[in-house]
Structure formats: C-alpha cells, structure tokens
Design an enzyme around this catalytic site. Structure first.
Site, PDB file in Angstrom:
ATOM      1  N   ARG A  87      -1.204  -0.034  -7.652  1.00  0.00           N
ATOM      2  CA  ARG A  87      -0.958   0.988  -8.689  1.00  0.00           C
ATOM      3  C   ARG A  87       0.334   1.723  -8.346  1.00  0.00           C
ATOM      4  O   ARG A  87       0.745   1.766  -7.192  1.00  0.00           O
ATOM      5  CB  ARG A  87      -2.122   2.002  -8.739  1.00  0.00           C
ATOM      6  N   ASP A  93      -1.087  -7.162  -5.693  1.00  0.00           N
ATOM      7  CA  ASP A  93      -2.466  -7.233  -5.193  1.00  0.00           C
ATOM      8  C   ASP A  93      -2.387  -7.871  -3.812  1.00  0.00           C
ATOM      9  O   ASP A  93      -2.121  -9.071  -3.686  1.00  0.00           O
ATOM     10  CB  ASP A  93      -3.308  -8.087  -6.159  1.00  0.00           C
ATOM     11  N   GLY A 130       0.850  -1.201   0.000  1.00  0.00           N
ATOM     12  CA  GLY A 130       0.000   0.000   0.000  1.00  0.00           C
ATOM     13  C   GLY A 130       0.879   1.242   0.000  1.00  0.00           C
ATOM     14  O   GLY A 130       0.521   2.291   0.512  1.00  0.00           O
ATOM     15  N   TYR A 166     -15.580   0.209   7.291  1.00  0.00           N
ATOM     16  CA  TYR A 166     -14.156   0.425   7.574  1.00  0.00           C
ATOM     17  C   TYR A 166     -13.873   0.194   9.059  1.00  0.00           C
ATOM     18  O   TYR A 166     -12.944  -0.530   9.423  1.00  0.00           O
ATOM     19  CB  TYR A 166     -13.800   1.848   7.170  1.00  0.00           C
TER      20      TYR A 166
HETATM   21  C1  VAH Z   1     -10.742   7.972   7.113  1.00  0.00           C
HETATM   22  N1  VAH Z   1      -8.529   8.998   7.244  1.00  0.00           N
HETATM   23  O1  VAH Z   1     -11.207   9.079   7.154  1.00  0.00           O
HETATM   24  C2  VAH Z   1      -9.280   7.789   7.544  1.00  0.00           C
HETATM   25  C3  VAH Z   1      -9.194   7.525   9.022  1.00  0.00           C
HETATM   26  C4  VAH Z   1     -10.000   8.192  11.275  1.00  0.00           C
HETATM   27  C5  VAH Z   1     -10.023   8.509   9.838  1.00  0.00           C
HETATM   28  O2  VAH Z   1      -9.528   6.230   9.327  1.00  0.00           O
HETATM   29  O3  VAH Z   1     -11.385   7.022   6.772  1.00  0.00           O
END
Ligand code: VAH
Length: 315
Positions: A34, A50, A6, A140
């Site tokens: 990339r 990858d 990354g 996330y």
């Molecule tokens: C985001 N910059 O905004 C990242 C981070 C706490 C924010 O995880 O998803």
C-alpha cells in the site's frame, strides 16, 4: 541501488527517508503493498509490491538494478495472533524470496529485522543474553526465530551477506502504530495530547525493551555499512537502548502535561508482553560494530510529544 520492501510501515518509512538523505532520492526505491505517507511518496520512486510474490519481487530487483535490500515487510505480534497463517506466509515467504535471489547473486546485501519477540517465557528476562533458550509463544516470535535460523543457514551454506538485529519496541511519530504489542508507547502520546488521558492495555509494571526510532535507524544503517568481516553474528544481533513500564512512561509524560492521567485495562496483548524479556544484553553489537544508543526516556518523550503534536496538528 537500494530497495526497501515494506517501506510504508513504521520503520520502513523512516528508513527509506534516511537512506534517501544519505544516498540520494532516486537511488532508493520504496515498495509496499500500500502507498505510504506523503513525505515518503513525494521523496522518490515507489512501487506497489506484494512481497510474497516471487516474480514481482524479482522483476523489481532487475528493473532498478538493486544491490541492497532492506526487507521490512511483516505482520507484527498482535495482528499475527489474529491471522496466524497469513502472518507466517508474509513473514516467511518474503524472506525466502530475498534469500534465494541473494543466493542466485541477484542481490548483494540483505537486511532483515528480527525482534525481541524471538524470546519466550522460558528465556531469562533480565539482561537477556545473545544466545539464550528461545521458546517464543507468539506466531510473530516463531516466524522471527525461524527467519533467524534461515538467515544463518543461507549465510553459512551459500555465502549470502544477510544481516539482522532483534529490534525492541520501536517508538516513533511519523506513522500511526501498526499492530505491535509495544505500540501502547506510541498511542499514549496521541491520547496524552488529545485527551490528557490514556487507558493502557498493558499493566503498569510491564517493563519492555524500547528504542526511539532514530536509534533504530542508525543501528540498521551502521550494521549494513559495517565491513562484512565485522558482522560475526549472522542469525540476529541483540539490540537494546532503554526499558520502561507504562507507569514510568506516564510519569515522564506528566513532566510535560501535569494533568495527564493513566489507567490500566490489560487485554490479550498482556500475555504477549509477559512472554518477552524486560531488558536485553547487546554487548555483542556494541563490540562488533560499535553500537550505542543516544535516546533515553526523557529525550524520547520530548521528541514524541513535539513530533506527534506537529505531525498530527494537535496543539
Ligand atoms: C511488536 N513492535 O510489538 C513489535 C516488536 C518487540 C516488539 O516486535 O510486535
């Protein structure tokens, strides 16, 4: 040798450059799906990789006799909300590949970033403690919370030396923002310099934990260099520096660009930001491995205005 996965990303780029400065260009292999910016591509070895493909990861580890891996590949919060399953696969499969290679003894040490996104709407928002209720409401955040559990498991069960910290919003200028909710605090500098105006997608009172890139890079390398016995937390360390709102950031920018104006048009990212804490208690990191931040809001603003102007040739 060191592998950064990354490496073309926001943190990966600057981490690779700093590691090359410290260890020598040829000992730090940069890899990403990339290519990265010119500075990264010209400063040392690069491999298209990858991170979700186990055999590709394994062959690069063997080809370059890698000992330490910084796994920086991830899909960030805003983009992950648009592609939940792809985000889960990238964020989790890449981690499993590295943890399993470390378990097999093919990697000595692993750094894997977590995020304040592991905290959710039911977490105490002020001075959020190291151990807290975590009900993340973003893909996330869920992936980072689960990743922390797996890091702890592989350390406790198989002795894997994996280290992690919960990054706040990271502010930098060498790369363009990449899908983070906190990236308004990067875009604003580009707009301030180009148009002397910015429309913020977060409301003026949205306070979030933030950190200038150089602090984040120092913390990352300090944690990886710390003697293993000092790394007491093997899920992920709370880490903090400053907290500010879009209004406070705009006021700081106006000290340099008096005519700068800001207005507010919250979008889907407001809900993401509202689920996160406004400031973090990082006393464990300060105690265990002497963490302390350098950059306050004034210093960050100056660095960003100068850096964006120079990098993107805006005068
Ligand atoms: C985001 N910059 O905004 C990242 C981070 C706490 C924010 O995880 O998803």
């Amino acid at each position: 040798n060191i592998l950064v996965i990354g490496a073309s990303g926001q943190i990966g780029t600057e981490l690779s450059l700093k590691l090359r400065e410290i260890h020598g260009n040829d000992l730090v292999i940069a890899s990403d799906i990339r290519e990265g910016n010119e500075e990264l591509m010209q400063s040392g070895p690069f491999e298209i990789l990858d991170a979700t493909n186990f055999s590709d990861v394994e062959s690069i580890i063997e080809k370059y006799k890698i000992e330490d891996v910084y796994l920086m590949a991830a899909m960030l919060s805003a983009t992950a909300e648009k592609h939940p399953m792809k985000a889960w696969s990238l964020n989790m499969d890449s981690l499993f590949h590295i943890l399993n290679l470390a378990k097999e003894g093919k990697i000595k040490k692993v750094f894997w970033p977590s995020s304040i996104a592991v905290f959710g709407p039911t977490t105490p928002k002020e001075n959020t403690p190291q151990t807290a209720v975590m009900e993340p409401s973003t893909v996330y955040g869920i992936s980072k919370q689960t990743g922390e559990r797996w890091c702890q498991y592989f350390h406790d069960k198989y002795g894997v030396d994996v280290r992690s910290m919960r990054y706040p919003g990271i502010i930098s200028y060498k790369t363009l923002p990449g899908g983070g909710t906190t990236d308004y605090a990067i875009e604003i500098f580009h707009e301030a310099l180009k148009n002397k105006a910015y429309t913020s997608y977060l409301s003026e009172t949205t306070g979030l934990p933030m950190m200038y890139m150089d602090d984040a890079i120092k913390a990352t390398i300090d944690l990886m260099e710390a003697p293993s016995e000092k790394v007491k937390i093997r899920s992920s360390y709370n880490l903090s520096a400053i907290s500010f709102t879009p209004k406070e950031l705009a006021e700081e920018i106006r000290k340099h660009i008096p005519e700068f104006s800001i207005n507010y048009a919250p979008d889907f990212r407001q809900k993401i930001a509202d689920s996160w804490p406004s400031d973090i208690d990082d006393s464990e990191a300060r105690k265990d491995w002497n963490w302390k931040h350098q950059y306050d809001l004034a210093a960050l603003t100056k660095k960003m205005l100068d850096g964006v102007a120079e990098t993107f040739e805006i005068n």
